[in-house]
Structures are given as C-alpha cells and as structure tokens.
Design an enzyme around this catalytic site. Sequence first.
Site, PDB file in Angstrom:
ATOM      1  N   TYR A 204       0.870  -1.185   0.000  1.00 52.36           N
ATOM      2  CA  TYR A 204       0.000   0.000   0.000  1.00 52.36           C
ATOM      3  C   TYR A 204       0.907   1.234   0.000  1.00 52.36           C
ATOM      4  O   TYR A 204       1.690   1.414   0.928  1.00 52.36           O
ATOM      5  CB  TYR A 204      -0.861   0.046   1.270  1.00 52.36           C
ATOM      6  CG  TYR A 204      -1.998  -0.948   1.298  1.00 52.36           C
ATOM      7  CD1 TYR A 204      -1.806  -2.272   1.689  1.00 52.36           C
ATOM      8  CD2 TYR A 204      -3.294  -0.554   0.964  1.00 52.36           C
ATOM      9  CE1 TYR A 204      -2.856  -3.170   1.738  1.00 52.36           C
ATOM     10  CE2 TYR A 204      -4.357  -1.452   1.011  1.00 52.36           C
ATOM     11  CZ  TYR A 204      -4.136  -2.752   1.394  1.00 52.36           C
ATOM     12  OH  TYR A 204      -5.186  -3.643   1.442  1.00 52.36           O
ATOM     13  N   LYS A 300     -12.422  -4.863   3.028  1.00 52.99           N
ATOM     14  CA  LYS A 300     -13.419  -5.378   3.977  1.00 52.99           C
ATOM     15  C   LYS A 300     -14.760  -5.779   3.351  1.00 52.99           C
ATOM     16  O   LYS A 300     -15.547  -6.487   3.977  1.00 52.99           O
ATOM     17  CB  LYS A 300     -13.689  -4.322   5.065  1.00 52.99           C
ATOM     18  CG  LYS A 300     -12.543  -4.135   6.034  1.00 52.99           C
ATOM     19  CD  LYS A 300     -12.495  -5.249   7.061  1.00 52.99           C
ATOM     20  CE  LYS A 300     -11.170  -5.341   7.771  1.00 52.99           C
ATOM     21  NZ  LYS A 300     -10.277  -6.395   7.268  1.00 52.99           N
ATOM     22  N   TYR A 388      -6.976  -5.804  10.016  1.00 54.73           N
ATOM     23  CA  TYR A 388      -6.783  -6.232   8.628  1.00 54.73           C
ATOM     24  C   TYR A 388      -7.077  -7.732   8.473  1.00 54.73           C
ATOM     25  O   TYR A 388      -7.714  -8.148   7.500  1.00 54.73           O
ATOM     26  CB  TYR A 388      -5.363  -5.891   8.168  1.00 54.73           C
ATOM     27  CG  TYR A 388      -5.210  -5.931   6.671  1.00 54.73           C
ATOM     28  CD1 TYR A 388      -5.694  -4.894   5.871  1.00 54.73           C
ATOM     29  CD2 TYR A 388      -4.601  -7.014   6.047  1.00 54.73           C
ATOM     30  CE1 TYR A 388      -5.572  -4.931   4.491  1.00 54.73           C
ATOM     31  CE2 TYR A 388      -4.475  -7.061   4.669  1.00 54.73           C
ATOM     32  CZ  TYR A 388      -4.960  -6.023   3.892  1.00 54.73           C
ATOM     33  OH  TYR A 388      -4.846  -6.069   2.530  1.00 54.73           O
TER      34      TYR A 388
HETATM   35  P1  FAD Z   1     -22.290  -8.054  -5.079  1.00 47.83           P
HETATM   36  O1  FAD Z   1     -20.978  -8.717  -5.275  1.00 47.83           O
HETATM   37  O2  FAD Z   1     -22.496  -6.713  -5.691  1.00 47.83           O
HETATM   38  O3  FAD Z   1     -23.396  -9.050  -5.579  1.00 47.83           O
HETATM   39  C1  FAD Z   1     -24.732  -8.654  -5.774  1.00 47.83           C
HETATM   40  C2  FAD Z   1     -25.351  -9.493  -6.862  1.00 47.83           C
HETATM   41  O4  FAD Z   1     -26.704  -9.115  -7.014  1.00 47.83           O
HETATM   42  C3  FAD Z   1     -24.678  -9.273  -8.206  1.00 47.83           C
HETATM   43  O5  FAD Z   1     -24.353 -10.513  -8.779  1.00 47.83           O
HETATM   44  C4  FAD Z   1     -25.694  -8.498  -8.999  1.00 47.83           C
HETATM   45  O6  FAD Z   1     -25.620  -8.755 -10.387  1.00 47.83           O
HETATM   46  C5  FAD Z   1     -26.989  -9.000  -8.381  1.00 47.83           C
HETATM   47  N1  FAD Z   1     -28.123  -8.092  -8.561  1.00 47.83           N
HETATM   48  C6  FAD Z   1     -28.139  -6.752  -8.583  1.00 47.83           C
HETATM   49  N2  FAD Z   1     -29.368  -6.278  -8.803  1.00 47.83           N
HETATM   50  C7  FAD Z   1     -30.159  -7.370  -8.927  1.00 47.83           C
HETATM   51  C8  FAD Z   1     -31.548  -7.530  -9.193  1.00 47.83           C
HETATM   52  N3  FAD Z   1     -32.353  -6.479  -9.376  1.00 47.83           N
HETATM   53  N4  FAD Z   1     -32.035  -8.776  -9.253  1.00 47.83           N
HETATM   54  C9  FAD Z   1     -31.224  -9.850  -9.076  1.00 47.83           C
HETATM   55  N5  FAD Z   1     -29.913  -9.754  -8.838  1.00 47.83           N
HETATM   56  C10 FAD Z   1     -29.388  -8.522  -8.759  1.00 47.83           C
HETATM   57  N6  FAD Z   1     -13.816  -6.630  -0.550  1.00 47.83           N
HETATM   58  C11 FAD Z   1     -12.975  -7.360   0.219  1.00 47.83           C
HETATM   59  O7  FAD Z   1     -13.430  -7.942   1.208  1.00 47.83           O
HETATM   60  N7  FAD Z   1     -11.651  -7.497  -0.051  1.00 47.83           N
HETATM   61  C12 FAD Z   1     -11.084  -6.852  -1.115  1.00 47.83           C
HETATM   62  O8  FAD Z   1      -9.899  -7.032  -1.364  1.00 47.83           O
HETATM   63  C13 FAD Z   1     -11.932  -6.016  -1.930  1.00 47.83           C
HETATM   64  N8  FAD Z   1     -11.438  -5.378  -3.003  1.00 47.83           N
HETATM   65  C14 FAD Z   1     -12.281  -4.699  -3.841  1.00 47.83           C
HETATM   66  C15 FAD Z   1     -11.756  -4.076  -4.957  1.00 47.83           C
HETATM   67  C16 FAD Z   1     -12.604  -3.379  -5.803  1.00 47.83           C
HETATM   68  C17 FAD Z   1     -12.013  -2.674  -6.993  1.00 47.83           C
HETATM   69  C18 FAD Z   1     -14.008  -3.341  -5.556  1.00 47.83           C
HETATM   70  C19 FAD Z   1     -14.939  -2.620  -6.489  1.00 47.83           C
HETATM   71  C20 FAD Z   1     -14.535  -3.958  -4.457  1.00 47.83           C
HETATM   72  C21 FAD Z   1     -13.693  -4.639  -3.574  1.00 47.83           C
HETATM   73  N9  FAD Z   1     -14.180  -5.283  -2.453  1.00 47.83           N
HETATM   74  C22 FAD Z   1     -13.329  -5.960  -1.612  1.00 47.83           C
HETATM   75  C23 FAD Z   1     -15.629  -5.237  -2.157  1.00 47.83           C
HETATM   76  C24 FAD Z   1     -16.371  -6.490  -2.618  1.00 47.83           C
HETATM   77  O9  FAD Z   1     -16.125  -6.731  -3.998  1.00 47.83           O
HETATM   78  C25 FAD Z   1     -17.867  -6.336  -2.364  1.00 47.83           C
HETATM   79  O10 FAD Z   1     -18.064  -5.871  -1.061  1.00 47.83           O
HETATM   80  C26 FAD Z   1     -18.622  -7.659  -2.560  1.00 47.83           C
HETATM   81  O11 FAD Z   1     -18.779  -7.930  -3.936  1.00 47.83           O
HETATM   82  C27 FAD Z   1     -20.013  -7.628  -1.902  1.00 47.83           C
HETATM   83  O12 FAD Z   1     -20.701  -8.822  -2.209  1.00 47.83           O
HETATM   84  P2  FAD Z   1     -22.291  -8.831  -2.317  1.00 47.83           P
HETATM   85  O13 FAD Z   1     -22.658 -10.227  -2.628  1.00 47.83           O
HETATM   86  O14 FAD Z   1     -22.862  -8.158  -1.134  1.00 47.83           O
HETATM   87  O15 FAD Z   1     -22.612  -7.871  -3.539  1.00 47.83           O
HETATM   88  C1  PHB Z   2      -7.111  -6.758  -4.572  1.00 53.05           C
HETATM   89  O1  PHB Z   2      -6.215  -7.616  -4.631  1.00 53.05           O
HETATM   90  O2  PHB Z   2      -7.962  -6.636  -5.453  1.00 53.05           O
HETATM   91  C2  PHB Z   2      -7.186  -5.854  -3.398  1.00 53.05           C
HETATM   92  C3  PHB Z   2      -6.268  -5.981  -2.371  1.00 53.05           C
HETATM   93  C4  PHB Z   2      -6.333  -5.132  -1.281  1.00 53.05           C
HETATM   94  C5  PHB Z   2      -7.310  -4.157  -1.236  1.00 53.05           C
HETATM   95  C6  PHB Z   2      -8.237  -4.032  -2.244  1.00 53.05           C
HETATM   96  C7  PHB Z   2      -8.178  -4.881  -3.336  1.00 53.05           C
HETATM   97  O3  PHB Z   2      -7.362  -3.316  -0.175  1.00 53.05           O
END
Ligand code: FAD
Ligand code: PHB
Length: 445
Positions: A204, A300, A388
């Site tokens: 980081y 997270k 973390y």
């Molecule tokens: P989502 O993954 O958003 O899943 C929701 C699902 O619902 C999707 O498949 C969507 O298509 C579906 N959906 C939406 N609307 C509808 C509808 N109307 N009808 C039916 N289905 C629908 N988190 C970590 O813990 N560690 C990390 O390292 C990390 N890195 C990240 C890096 C990036 C760049 C990003 C963007 C996010 C990161 N996150 C990380 C966060 C993590 O990706 C999300 O918090 C996680 O995807 C949440 O899961 P979820 O199932 O709640 O939501």
């Molecule tokens: C990742 O590998 O995508 C990643 C790692 C650490 C973070 C966010 C995303 O804090």
Amino acid sequence: MSIIRTQVGIVGAGPAGLLLGHLLHLNGIDSVIVENRSREYVIDRVRAGVLEQGTVDLLHAMGVGSGLQRAGLRHDGLYISFDGQRHRIDLAELTGGKAITVYGQNEVVRDLIEARVQTQRPLYFEAGRVSVTALESTTPTLRFEHNGDECEVRCDFIAGCDGFHGICRPAIPESVLTVYDRVYPFGWLGILAEATPSSDELVYTRHERGFALFSMRSPSLTRLYLQVPPDEPIANWSDEAIWREMMVRMSTRDGWRPNVGRIIQKSVTPMRSFVAAPMRHGHLFLAGDAAHIVPPTGAKGLNLAASDVLVLARALKAFYEDHTTAYLDSYSDVCLRRVWKAQRFSWWMTSTLHRFPDANPFDDQRQIADLDYLTSSRAAMASLAEQYVGLPAEVPLEDAGLPIGGSSEPLAGRRRDAVQAQVDDHLPVDVPGVANHVVHDPDLR
Ligand code: FAD
Ligand code: PHB
C-alpha cells in the site's frame, strides 16, 4: 405463471447470496436464488482479492474451500510504503498466527456456483424485472421473469443480497431507513496484468501524486490500483500511461517496483462509505453491499458480506429448528456493530493513504506522521494487523451449523451424507407448517 414455494428467497448471486444459499442448504433450509446477470458475467467480474482469516475458515468449514486451498495465496504480512521506502507489518506475528489469503472474488463466486449446482437447489441467472413485495407480511413474495415465463416465489423470508444498486434496499420505505453516506473525491483505476508479482505481499503506497496498491491474483498475475479522479474515463489511460504512473508512485529507493506485463483488464471504480440501517424490514433482511459499502482500501467489503450471512444463517437456523425469533430480531444490531468498525478502519486506511484534492501542506505532514507512527510503533502495527486479518467473528461457526473450529476438509462424512441424501432423494425439508416445493430449472445446471 410459475408459482414456486421456498423458505428463503435470495436476491443476488454475488458472494453474499451464494454463501447464504449454501449455509442454508447445509442446515437443510430451502432457498431460491435469483440473479439478474448471466453466469459468465458474475464469474468474470474482477473485484475483491483479500480474504480475512475468518472468511477463509468459513469457506473451509462449509466444504467449499478446495479451490482456495489449491490456489489461495496465504500472506503473513503486508507493506506500507511512503517517502520511497517500504515498511513491513508482520500480520501473523502480531495476531498470534492469523493471516489473510489472496484469492479472487470471482474464484470464490465460481466455487460457490459449482457447490450450488451440486445441491440441485434452484439458481436462476438472467432473471428480468426482479421485484419484492409484501415484505411486512409473513409471506413475502419475489417475482421475476425468466425465459419469457413469469415466476412468483412465495417465501417465509427474503434475503436482499443484490449489492449496492439492487432493488431490495429501495423496496424499504424511506421513512424507516437511516442512510449514512460519504463519497470520496477519487476512485481507483484497477488493472490485471500478465506479470509475475515482484513482491510476495501487498504494498500500500502513499505518494504525493496519489495512492497506489500492488496486489496479485496468482504467481503469474499482478493486480494493481491507482488513485484517479472519481469520474475518470478509462479511455484517458493508455497502457503506457498506466505503467508510467505505476512506476512513479510505487518504485522505492531500494530499487523495488512492479513487473510490467500485458494488461488484460482495466476499469475505474468510484469510492464511497455507505450504511443503511436497520438491515431488516419485516421479513426482508439485507446483507453485504445491499446494506453497506466501504472504500476498498481496507479490503473489507466481501468479508463483511460473509460475516452478515453467517449471522443471518444462525438466525434462520434458530427460527426453523427452535421456533425462536430472537436472533432474527438482533440480526441488524449484531451486523452493524461489525460494519461500523469496518467502516472506521476503511475510512482511516483511505484517508491516511490517499491524496485529497484540497490537501494542504499540513495535511501532507500529518499523513506522513501517521504512517511514521504506524510503521514504528508495535502497538499501532498490532492495531492495524488485528483489523486487517479481521476482528473476531460475531457468531461461532458451530452456531450456524458448521463444524467446530473450521476445517480445511469438506464437511465431515456423517453430516455431508445426511445433506446429500436429502438432495438425492429430492425430499423436501421437513419443517412443521412449511410446505416446500422446489422447482428445478435444467438450463441452469
Ligand atoms: P455483489 O458482489 O455486488 O453481488 C450482488 C449481486 O446481485 C450481483 O451478482 C448483482 O448482479 C446482483 N443483482 C443486482 N441487482 C439485482 C436484481 N435487481 N435482481 C437480481 N440480482 C441482482 N472486498 C474485500 O473484502 N476485499 C477486497 O480485497 C476487496 N477489493 C475490492 C476491490 C474493488 C475494486 C471493488 C470494487 C470492491 C472490492 N471489495 C473488496 C468489495 C467487494 O467486492 C464487495 O463488497 C462484494 O462484492 C459484496 O458482495 P455482495 O454479494 O454483497 O454484492
Ligand atoms: C485486490 O487484490 O484486489 C485488493 C487488495 C487489497 C485491497 C483491495 C483490493 O485493499
């Protein structure tokens, strides 16, 4: 119109929905999962990478940890880099042996979809016009279109696992929700590159031109992020420009820098902190990003989604097995306690490492002092490390019907056999007063 009867209707096949579906399955509770995107889209979406120790233990205890075991990269530490120097924080040493595991969210989702398909419980992709109604009644309903057919799922409960842009949270009357929101004046440009990771652990970086993060997905794939303006068009960034900026921000005085390779994916994500409370309205329970999002700096989001559904699975198990609603009633409060600690941690990581557009020289010096303190005080490093790798779970795994202490093996024979036999025989789960009619869609297997 097809009428489907189930116990729990789950909206969304992201990590939250799929994990919940499998936890319920392991407890003999029926569910229908409805996803509006295609299976390929859901699997290919590149997002999170860092799994907390508790999320890893959960996946193993659920018997869905074999991919994680094979391809997950355990990291005992991470680096914080500023002023051209990397400082290692030994997560394992500071937390009594806990670590994080780098394993792509899309792999987690792929593993969970495979596990779902094996259970033969319904999972609908490409569902259109998804809606939820009668949330305050004991028979909430989930409606959608699938292959031209109108489907109505009559449920005891609905789990809104449909992410930040889903339809479940907006179905709750505005007057009963309190929303806490902070939008950051920057986003992350993320790339996936065919390059051998040049560090075994995440880096980081705070740099005067903005934050940068070095991560990875496998021994041949590097994942990198750059702070950019929130609405930055990706078209503004040629591959050459991306690499140039990565090198400027990440290179350290000892000569370390990321390896360069072909960029195979790039995108820009805005950043936001958001909480909607309470996470329950009547018989609708929100979980994961549907209820809260954090800036990704603390890694997270996915881990919170996993924690929410573990709390929800315990509550539903207690309802069906013991006819008690106590855990359903405390669901929102229990989840929100963890959510707010993760919000605080993610906000702190973000504000300490990013450059704010209105930052003045005082802010710069304060950030550097913060990082200097962090990397020179054992107490400060221990505080980062314990957050973390993940604060202790809200719910012991056994309370959600999982083997005690977690296991790297699939579920122990007896329980697995019992669950599998139930599926093989297509026997409805025997819950007094709950008819259980499962409709299978052969297209979805
Ligand atoms: P989502 O993954 O958003 O899943 C929701 C699902 O619902 C999707 O498949 C969507 O298509 C579906 N959906 C939406 N609307 C509808 C509808 N109307 N009808 C039916 N289905 C629908 N988190 C970590 O813990 N560690 C990390 O390292 C990390 N890195 C990240 C890096 C990036 C760049 C990003 C963007 C996010 C990161 N996150 C990380 C966060 C993590 O990706 C999300 O918090 C996680 O995807 C949440 O899961 P979820 O199932 O709640 O939501
Ligand atoms: C990742 O590998 O995508 C990643 C790692 C650490 C973070 C966010 C995303 O804090």
